[in-house]
Scaffold this motif. Structure first.
Motif: not given
Length: 116
Positions: A3-12, A24-29, A106-108
């Motif tokens: 689970l590759q999380a992205s999009g975080g950062g600093l914002v006002q 990716s890579g998860i076979t269970f429903p 869980w993602g990182q």
């Protein structure tokens, strides 16, 4: 499994961010996918969740500001965060809960910092 999380950062304060989580890579429903957040020294808390049938649920503090969505074709989930507040500052984690008992992933984590 990834689970590759992205999009975080600093914002006002008052600004917006969109978090993404590529799965990716998860076979269970899937049972649910969701976003959680954690401030150092505090427990991880649920922010938003979406079930396999598309039902969404949000913690009260983000209702009306955050929107969770999922794009099945891309195996990606999103969290659109608007009207951000300093108290939204945290590390945000994506989660994938499967229908197999006790199996979830869980993602990182991605850091969101909202300045006042």
């Amino acid at each position: 499994v990834q689970l590759q999380a992205s999009g975080g950062g600093l914002v006002q304060a008052g600004g917006s961010l969109r978090l993404s989580c590529a799965v990716s890579g998860i076979t269970f429903p899937m049972k649910t996918t969701g976003w959680f957040r954690q401030i150092p020294g505090k427990q991880r808390e649920l922010v938003a969740i979406i079930t396999s049938d598309g039902t969404t649920n949000y913690t009260d503090s983000v209702k009306g500001r955050f929107t969770i969505s999922r794009e099945s074709a891309k195996n990606t989930m999103y969290l659109q965060m608007n009207s951000l507040k300093p108290e939204d500052t945290a590390v945000y984690y994506c989660n994938y809960q499967t229908k197999a008992v006790g199996v979830n992933y869980w993602g990182q984590g991605t850091l969101v910092t909202v300045s006042s």
